[in-house]
Write a protein that holds these residues in place. Structure first.
Motif, PDB file in Angstrom:
ATOM      1  N   SER A  25       0.753  -1.095   0.100  1.00  0.00           N
ATOM      2  CA  SER A  25       0.143  -0.058  -0.051  1.00  0.00           C
ATOM      3  C   SER A  25       0.949   1.337   0.286  1.00  0.00           C
ATOM      4  CB  SER A  25      -0.846   0.018   1.166  1.00  0.00           C
ATOM      5  OG  SER A  25      -1.603   1.266   1.313  1.00  0.00           O
ATOM      6  N   LEU A  26       0.595   2.153  -0.916  1.00  0.00           N
ATOM      7  CA  LEU A  26       1.133   3.472  -0.985  1.00  0.00           C
ATOM      8  C   LEU A  26       0.965   4.125   0.349  1.00  0.00           C
ATOM      9  CD1 LEU A  26       1.033   4.933  -4.535  1.00  0.00           C
ATOM     10  CD2 LEU A  26       3.215   4.007  -3.098  1.00  0.00           C
ATOM     11  N   ALA A  27      -0.186   3.914   1.069  1.00  0.00           N
ATOM     12  CA  ALA A  27      -0.662   4.957   1.996  1.00  0.00           C
ATOM     13  C   ALA A  27       0.316   5.010   3.226  1.00  0.00           C
ATOM     14  CB  ALA A  27      -2.010   4.350   2.641  1.00  0.00           C
ATOM     15  N   ASN A  28       1.199   3.863   3.399  1.00  0.00           N
ATOM     16  CA  ASN A  28       2.075   3.881   4.479  1.00  0.00           C
ATOM     17  C   ASN A  28       3.663   4.012   4.198  1.00  0.00           C
ATOM     18  OD1 ASN A  28       0.060   3.260   6.349  1.00  0.00           O
ATOM     19  ND2 ASN A  28       0.277   1.129   5.660  1.00  0.00           N
ATOM     20  N   LYS A  41      -6.400   4.416  -5.044  1.00  0.00           N
ATOM     21  CA  LYS A  41      -5.951   3.943  -6.385  1.00  0.00           C
ATOM     22  C   LYS A  41      -4.599   3.261  -6.360  1.00  0.00           C
ATOM     23  CE  LYS A  41      -8.664   6.529  -9.508  1.00  0.00           C
ATOM     24  NZ  LYS A  41      -8.683   7.423 -10.760  1.00  0.00           N
ATOM     25  N   ASN A  42      -3.927   3.458  -5.262  1.00  0.00           N
ATOM     26  CA  ASN A  42      -2.339   3.068  -5.015  1.00  0.00           C
ATOM     27  C   ASN A  42      -1.592   3.445  -6.209  1.00  0.00           C
ATOM     28  OD1 ASN A  42      -1.422   1.664  -2.900  1.00  0.00           O
ATOM     29  ND2 ASN A  42      -0.937  -0.143  -4.113  1.00  0.00           N
ATOM     30  N   GLU A  43      -1.832   4.882  -6.450  1.00  0.00           N
ATOM     31  CA  GLU A  43      -1.163   5.476  -7.746  1.00  0.00           C
ATOM     32  C   GLU A  43      -0.543   6.713  -7.139  1.00  0.00           C
ATOM     33  OE1 GLU A  43      -3.982   3.564 -11.155  1.00  0.00           O
ATOM     34  OE2 GLU A  43      -3.753   5.922 -11.138  1.00  0.00           O
ATOM     35  N   MET A  44       0.846   7.083  -7.989  1.00  0.00           N
ATOM     36  CA  MET A  44       1.158   8.582  -7.590  1.00  0.00           C
ATOM     37  C   MET A  44       1.395   8.977  -9.026  1.00  0.00           C
ATOM     38  SD  MET A  44       4.689   7.024  -6.207  1.00  0.00           S
ATOM     39  CE  MET A  44       5.841   8.463  -6.509  1.00  0.00           C
ATOM     40  N   TYR A  45       1.525  10.582  -8.803  1.00  0.00           N
ATOM     41  CA  TYR A  45       1.698  11.068 -10.052  1.00  0.00           C
ATOM     42  C   TYR A  45       2.654  12.432 -10.103  1.00  0.00           C
ATOM     43  CZ  TYR A  45      -3.004   8.907 -10.100  1.00  0.00           C
ATOM     44  OH  TYR A  45      -4.060   8.078  -9.868  1.00  0.00           O
ATOM     45  N   LEU A  46       3.018  12.891 -11.399  1.00  0.00           N
ATOM     46  CA  LEU A  46       4.026  13.935 -11.415  1.00  0.00           C
ATOM     47  C   LEU A  46       3.334  14.730 -12.606  1.00  0.00           C
ATOM     48  CD1 LEU A  46       6.214  15.392 -10.033  1.00  0.00           C
ATOM     49  CD2 LEU A  46       7.735  14.356 -11.961  1.00  0.00           C
ATOM     50  N   GLU A  47       2.834  15.881 -12.284  1.00  0.00           N
ATOM     51  CA  GLU A  47       2.387  16.733 -13.259  1.00  0.00           C
ATOM     52  C   GLU A  47       3.667  17.715 -13.627  1.00  0.00           C
ATOM     53  OE1 GLU A  47      -0.837  16.595 -14.464  1.00  0.00           O
ATOM     54  OE2 GLU A  47      -0.282  17.957 -16.075  1.00  0.00           O
ATOM     55  N   MET A  48       3.953  17.940 -14.847  1.00  0.00           N
ATOM     56  CA  MET A  48       5.042  18.385 -15.365  1.00  0.00           C
ATOM     57  C   MET A  48       4.408  19.698 -16.331  1.00  0.00           C
ATOM     58  SD  MET A  48       7.982  15.644 -15.405  1.00  0.00           S
ATOM     59  CE  MET A  48       7.347  14.746 -16.917  1.00  0.00           C
ATOM     60  N   ASN A  49       4.771  20.913 -16.139  1.00  0.00           N
ATOM     61  CA  ASN A  49       4.453  21.832 -16.976  1.00  0.00           C
ATOM     62  C   ASN A  49       5.675  22.792 -17.363  1.00  0.00           C
ATOM     63  OD1 ASN A  49       1.513  21.489 -16.989  1.00  0.00           O
ATOM     64  ND2 ASN A  49       1.465  22.237 -14.752  1.00  0.00           N
ATOM     65  N   SER A  50       5.512  23.580 -18.434  1.00  0.00           N
ATOM     66  CA  SER A  50       6.485  24.439 -18.953  1.00  0.00           C
ATOM     67  C   SER A  50       7.814  23.788 -18.888  1.00  0.00           C
ATOM     68  CB  SER A  50       6.553  25.657 -17.957  1.00  0.00           C
ATOM     69  OG  SER A  50       5.663  26.433 -17.908  1.00  0.00           O
ATOM     70  N   LEU A  51       7.950  22.649 -19.504  1.00  0.00           N
ATOM     71  CA  LEU A  51       8.971  21.565 -19.557  1.00  0.00           C
ATOM     72  C   LEU A  51      10.021  22.495 -20.294  1.00  0.00           C
ATOM     73  CD1 LEU A  51       7.371  18.301 -20.044  1.00  0.00           C
ATOM     74  CD2 LEU A  51       8.932  19.037 -18.225  1.00  0.00           C
ATOM     75  N   THR A  52      11.292  22.226 -20.251  1.00  0.00           N
ATOM     76  CA  THR A  52      12.566  22.681 -20.884  1.00  0.00           C
ATOM     77  C   THR A  52      13.519  21.324 -21.126  1.00  0.00           C
ATOM     78  OG1 THR A  52      14.081  23.067 -18.981  1.00  0.00           O
ATOM     79  CG2 THR A  52      12.235  24.816 -19.268  1.00  0.00           C
ATOM     80  N   PRO A  53      14.338  21.622 -22.220  1.00  0.00           N
ATOM     81  CA  PRO A  53      15.117  20.715 -22.463  1.00  0.00           C
ATOM     82  C   PRO A  53      16.069  20.037 -21.519  1.00  0.00           C
ATOM     83  CG  PRO A  53      15.382  22.334 -24.108  1.00  0.00           C
ATOM     84  CD  PRO A  53      14.580  22.965 -22.955  1.00  0.00           C
TER      85      PRO A  53
END
Length: 131
Positions: free
Chosen positions: A28-31, A76-88
């Motif tokens: 479980s991600l919760a712990n 959902k036992n999931e994690m995310y990374l929202e990435m904006n204004s991406l650069t090289p």
């Protein structure tokens, strides 16, 4: 068997956005403290963003503050990374990782998000930012 599987990487133009996902199975991600890390060619793996097991304050690398957002969905036992204004400079292999040690949680309270603190890793997903 503990497993993390990332998805969502790809090729994106500068200024674009991507959302990485990481699905956990076998635990479980919760712990767990959770984190996103990246490794550019010829460079060491670095911490991008981490959260402790109690979903406390987010820790971000200075280079991504204001552009990236880490989140988790324990149901959902999931994690995310929202990435904006991406650069090289954001190009690299991105990894999700988790850890259940109390020490890792405590270190997050003082802003520490380091790869060596995490025991469980995904296989990585490639992010390439290029025109």
């Amino acid at each position: 068997q503990l497993q993390l599987v990332e998805s969502g990487g790809g090729l994106v133009q500068p200024g674009g956005s991507l959302r990485l996902s990481c699905v956990a199975s076998g635990f479980s991600l919760a712990n767990s403290a959770i984190g996103w890390f990246r490794q550019a060619p010829g460079k060491e793996r670095e911490g991008v963003s981490c959260i402790n097991s109690r979903d406390g304050p987010r820790v971000y690398a200075d280079s991504v503050k204001g552009r990236f957002t880490i989140s988790r969905d324990n149901a959902k036992n999931e994690m995310y990374l929202e990435m904006n204004s991406l650069t090289p400079e954001d190009t690299g292999v991105y990894y999700c990782a988790t850890d259940r040690k109390k020490e890792t949680d405590l270190l997050l309270r003082i802003g520490r998000c380091r790869p060596g603190d995490y025991d469980n890793w995904g296989q990585g997903t490639q992010v390439t930012v290029s025109s």
